[in-house]
Motif scaffolding. Structure first.
Motif, PDB file in Angstrom:
ATOM      1  N   VAL A   1      -5.834  35.138  79.712  1.00  0.00           N
ATOM      2  CA  VAL A   1      -6.494  35.078  78.406  1.00  0.00           C
ATOM      3  C   VAL A   1      -8.004  35.226  78.512  1.00  0.00           C
ATOM      4  O   VAL A   1      -8.713  35.050  77.531  1.00  0.00           O
ATOM      5  N   ASP A   2      -8.501  35.574  79.681  1.00  0.00           N
ATOM      6  CA  ASP A   2      -9.946  35.638  79.879  1.00  0.00           C
ATOM      7  C   ASP A   2     -10.616  36.644  78.949  1.00  0.00           C
ATOM      8  O   ASP A   2     -11.738  36.412  78.472  1.00  0.00           O
ATOM      9  N   SER A   3      -9.951  37.763  78.683  1.00  0.00           N
ATOM     10  CA  SER A   3     -10.541  38.772  77.793  1.00  0.00           C
ATOM     11  C   SER A   3     -10.734  38.220  76.381  1.00  0.00           C
ATOM     12  O   SER A   3     -11.772  38.432  75.746  1.00  0.00           O
ATOM     13  N   ALA A   4      -9.723  37.494  75.890  1.00  0.00           N
ATOM     14  CA  ALA A   4      -9.832  36.908  74.549  1.00  0.00           C
ATOM     15  C   ALA A   4     -10.920  35.844  74.509  1.00  0.00           C
ATOM     16  O   ALA A   4     -11.667  35.735  73.528  1.00  0.00           O
ATOM     17  N   VAL A   5     -11.028  35.058  75.579  1.00  0.00           N
ATOM     18  CA  VAL A   5     -12.061  34.029  75.637  1.00  0.00           C
ATOM     19  C   VAL A   5     -13.439  34.673  75.700  1.00  0.00           C
ATOM     20  O   VAL A   5     -14.386  34.219  75.042  1.00  0.00           O
ATOM     21  N   TYR A   6     -13.554  35.750  76.449  1.00  0.00           N
ATOM     22  CA  TYR A   6     -14.826  36.473  76.529  1.00  0.00           C
ATOM     23  C   TYR A   6     -15.270  36.960  75.149  1.00  0.00           C
ATOM     24  O   TYR A   6     -16.440  36.813  74.768  1.00  0.00           O
ATOM     25  N   GLN A   7     -14.353  37.508  74.392  1.00  0.00           N
ATOM     26  CA  GLN A   7     -14.685  37.979  73.048  1.00  0.00           C
ATOM     27  C   GLN A   7     -15.118  36.833  72.149  1.00  0.00           C
ATOM     28  O   GLN A   7     -16.073  36.969  71.364  1.00  0.00           O
ATOM     29  N   ALA A   8     -14.439  35.685  72.265  1.00  0.00           N
ATOM     30  CA  ALA A   8     -14.816  34.524  71.456  1.00  0.00           C
ATOM     31  C   ALA A   8     -16.218  34.040  71.825  1.00  0.00           C
ATOM     32  O   ALA A   8     -16.992  33.634  70.943  1.00  0.00           O
ATOM     33  N   CYS A   9     -16.555  34.092  73.111  1.00  0.00           N
ATOM     34  CA  CYS A   9     -17.892  33.694  73.548  1.00  0.00           C
ATOM     35  C   CYS A   9     -18.949  34.646  73.000  1.00  0.00           C
ATOM     36  O   CYS A   9     -20.029  34.219  72.556  1.00  0.00           O
TER      37      CYS A   9
ATOM     38  N   VAL B   1     -12.905  24.575  69.282  1.00  0.00           N
ATOM     39  CA  VAL B   1     -11.812  24.422  70.233  1.00  0.00           C
ATOM     40  C   VAL B   1     -10.854  25.596  70.108  1.00  0.00           C
ATOM     41  O   VAL B   1     -10.515  26.018  68.995  1.00  0.00           O
ATOM     42  N   LEU B   2     -10.429  26.138  71.251  1.00  0.00           N
ATOM     43  CA  LEU B   2      -9.430  27.202  71.300  1.00  0.00           C
ATOM     44  C   LEU B   2      -8.201  26.697  72.043  1.00  0.00           C
ATOM     45  O   LEU B   2      -8.310  25.872  72.950  1.00  0.00           O
ATOM     46  N   ARG B   3      -7.034  27.213  71.657  1.00  0.00           N
ATOM     47  CA  ARG B   3      -5.804  26.840  72.326  1.00  0.00           C
ATOM     48  C   ARG B   3      -4.994  28.100  72.622  1.00  0.00           C
ATOM     49  O   ARG B   3      -4.836  28.961  71.760  1.00  0.00           O
ATOM     50  N   PHE B   4      -4.503  28.203  73.845  1.00  0.00           N
ATOM     51  CA  PHE B   4      -3.685  29.340  74.249  1.00  0.00           C
ATOM     52  C   PHE B   4      -2.398  28.826  74.875  1.00  0.00           C
ATOM     53  O   PHE B   4      -2.409  27.915  75.700  1.00  0.00           O
TER      54      PHE B   4
ATOM     55  N   GLY C   1       1.132  39.827  73.028  1.00  0.00           N
ATOM     56  CA  GLY C   1      -0.200  39.518  72.539  1.00  0.00           C
ATOM     57  C   GLY C   1      -1.003  38.791  73.597  1.00  0.00           C
ATOM     58  O   GLY C   1      -1.013  39.147  74.762  1.00  0.00           O
ATOM     59  N   VAL C   2      -1.686  37.704  73.170  1.00  0.00           N
ATOM     60  CA  VAL C   2      -2.516  36.933  74.077  1.00  0.00           C
ATOM     61  C   VAL C   2      -1.842  35.609  74.364  1.00  0.00           C
ATOM     62  O   VAL C   2      -1.572  34.828  73.455  1.00  0.00           O
ATOM     63  N   GLY C   3      -1.554  35.333  75.597  1.00  0.00           N
ATOM     64  CA  GLY C   3      -0.920  34.068  75.946  1.00  0.00           C
ATOM     65  C   GLY C   3      -0.920  33.878  77.442  1.00  0.00           C
ATOM     66  O   GLY C   3      -1.292  34.761  78.197  1.00  0.00           O
ATOM     67  N   LEU C   4      -0.502  32.694  77.877  1.00  0.00           N
ATOM     68  CA  LEU C   4      -0.397  32.393  79.292  1.00  0.00           C
ATOM     69  C   LEU C   4       0.984  32.795  79.792  1.00  0.00           C
ATOM     70  O   LEU C   4       1.981  32.174  79.437  1.00  0.00           O
ATOM     71  N   THR C   5       1.047  33.811  80.594  1.00  0.00           N
ATOM     72  CA  THR C   5       2.333  34.287  81.085  1.00  0.00           C
ATOM     73  C   THR C   5       2.995  33.293  82.028  1.00  0.00           C
ATOM     74  O   THR C   5       4.184  33.415  82.320  1.00  0.00           O
ATOM     75  N   CYS C   6       2.229  32.308  82.513  1.00  0.00           N
ATOM     76  CA  CYS C   6       2.813  31.308  83.408  1.00  0.00           C
ATOM     77  C   CYS C   6       3.596  30.254  82.642  1.00  0.00           C
ATOM     78  O   CYS C   6       4.257  29.413  83.250  1.00  0.00           O
ATOM     79  N   GLY C   7       3.523  30.272  81.309  1.00  0.00           N
ATOM     80  CA  GLY C   7       4.369  29.400  80.510  1.00  0.00           C
ATOM     81  C   GLY C   7       3.714  28.132  80.016  1.00  0.00           C
ATOM     82  O   GLY C   7       4.318  27.394  79.236  1.00  0.00           O
ATOM     83  N   GLY C   8       2.501  27.812  80.427  1.00  0.00           N
ATOM     84  CA  GLY C   8       1.839  26.587  79.997  1.00  0.00           C
ATOM     85  C   GLY C   8       0.929  26.811  78.810  1.00  0.00           C
ATOM     86  O   GLY C   8       0.906  27.882  78.191  1.00  0.00           O
ATOM     87  N   THR C   9       0.176  25.789  78.459  1.00  0.00           N
ATOM     88  CA  THR C   9      -0.829  25.880  77.406  1.00  0.00           C
ATOM     89  C   THR C   9      -2.130  25.282  77.916  1.00  0.00           C
ATOM     90  O   THR C   9      -2.122  24.361  78.744  1.00  0.00           O
ATOM     91  N   ILE C  10      -3.232  25.831  77.429  1.00  0.00           N
ATOM     92  CA  ILE C  10      -4.539  25.266  77.758  1.00  0.00           C
ATOM     93  C   ILE C  10      -5.360  25.156  76.488  1.00  0.00           C
ATOM     94  O   ILE C  10      -5.199  25.951  75.550  1.00  0.00           O
TER      95      ILE C  10
END
Length: 407
Positions: free
Chosen positions: A55-63, A75-78, A87-96
């Protein structure tokens, strides 16, 4: 954020605004832990990451949007859902969860102090409000041992509570969140603090100036340890043979060990496999509350060494702390492979890893605490004084025996 202190300090000096996106919470499987940050400055430069790429690309755009628009913290949640697969998400299955914070060096002098200390490997903690009333979101204070706190969370009682919590986590060398409730009397609404801690690099003491020690010094430095190589033989213990060590010491190993003030993050690797060095050295090392003690040698050498150590007065409980033969079974042959084997065992011991292949189904991202050895206070053998992770002297009457009994 503090992991990027040296680079961010340059932004402070140049008065370059920047936005930090810092992980505040992790649920399930996720590649980065609280405190990990991605930073975008006003010149467009990017530092760090928060997801290993997911999700680094999406976070970069938000910054970037925060740099050019609304500068209020948010606050952002992915996470990962069926929709996230395309779309944009954590492919490892967790949330941050992350907090985005716009920093202006002209208005946050306390941040410069924190970065300066962290860049010099000094102990410092930054406590930031990451959940609670929107008016308080993003407020931070800086805690440095022996000095008044810098900054404010907006309320004296809240500041005092934050200092207590931040000091506790800093003493333990940990980064994490702290919940402050209404019942505590510190705030009218529940708040969550993210405390980011920076403590001095842990030490790796390598005894025995052999080729394996040179390889271990390199990988130890890579892992973030401050590495010392020690040997009584001046011919072998030379700076030229160990360019990756922070220091090379010519001294009898047990004498050098007795002169040091060590903490629970210290690892000791004995590669001498010579009784005249091993026995007095291990007799001292196994009575210290350090995080790890390992010794090189064949199984026959190990058994003979145990006999000598028992004759020297070590108990079975003390001997149970010895990792010997040192390292994990990787089939290592070369000094470099052996160093990798030793480093793997050190990492597994610290984080209570199993050392088995991940394909067997063991958890990939653990949420447990490090090994109980990791945060024991250290002891100075000549004075019987405990030394905590911040280098402060603490009473040490029966700390070692009580810690061992708890095991």
């Amino acid at each position: 954020m503090l992991e990027l202190a040296a680079e961010l300090l340059k932004r402070i000096w140049d008065r370059t605004p920047f936005v930090t996106a810092t992980v505040t919470r992790v649920d399930g499987s996720a590649p980065r832990q609280p405190g990990a940050s991605l930073v975008v400055d006003a010149d467009g430069a990017v530092l760090g990451n928060v997801s290993g790429g997911c999700v680094d690309s999406a976070v970069y755009q938000a910054c970037q949007q925060m740099l050019s628009g609304d500068s209020r913290p948010k606050v952002l949640r992915f996470g990962y859902t069926d929709d996230d697969a395309i779309g944009v998400g954590l492919t490892c299955g967790g949330t941050i969860e992350l907090i985005l914070h716009h920093h202006d060096p002209r208005t946050e002098p306390e941040l410069g102090l924190a970065f300066a200390d962290a860049a010099q490997d000094k102990p410092v903690a930054v406590a930031t409000i990451v959940a609670g009333p929107s008016a308080h979101l993003g407020r931070m204070i800086v805690v440095r041992p022996g000095r008044p706190r810098e900054g404010t969370l907006g309320d004296g009682a809240l500041d005092r509570a934050a200092v207590i919590h931040a000091t506790g986590l800093l003493n333990a060398g940990q980064t994490g969140t702290v919940e402050i409730g209404v019942a505590d009397g510190y705030c009218r609404e529940p708040m969550t603090l993210l405390v980011e801690s920076n403590t001095p690099a842990p030490r790796m003491l390598v005894f025995g100036a052999i080729d394996h020690a040179a390889a271990l010094a390199r990988i130890g430095s890579f892992l973030g340890y401050r590495v010392t190589v020690c040997d009584a033989r001046a011919t072998f213990a030379s700076r030229g043979r160990f360019p990756d060590a922070d220091e090379v010491v010519v001294e009898w190993p047990h004498r050098y060990l007795r002169s040091q003030r060590l903490d629970g993050g210290t690892v000791i690797c004995v590669l001498t496999h010579d009784p005249k060095f091993d026995v007095p050295l291990l007799t001292a090392a196994l009575r210290l509350p350090v995080g790890y003690v390992g010794a090189m040698g064949s199984r026959r050498t190990h058994e003979e060494r145990l006999v000598r150590l028992r004759e020297a007065g070590l108990t079975d409980r003390e001997l149970s702390r010895l990792h010997s033969p040192i390292g994990l079974d990787l089939g290592a042959c070369t000094p470099q492979e052996t160093a990798l084997s030793i480093a793997a065992e050190i990492v597994a011991h610290r984080h209570r890893g199993t050392g088995v292949p991940l394909r067997t189904g063991v958890p990939i991202h653990r949420r447990g605490v490090p090994s109980p050895d990791a945060f024991w206070p250290a002891v100075h053998l000549d004075q019987g004084v405990g030394i905590n992770l911040l280098g402060a002297e603490v009473p040490y009457p029966q700390a070692l025996s009580s810690s061992q009994e708890s095991r």
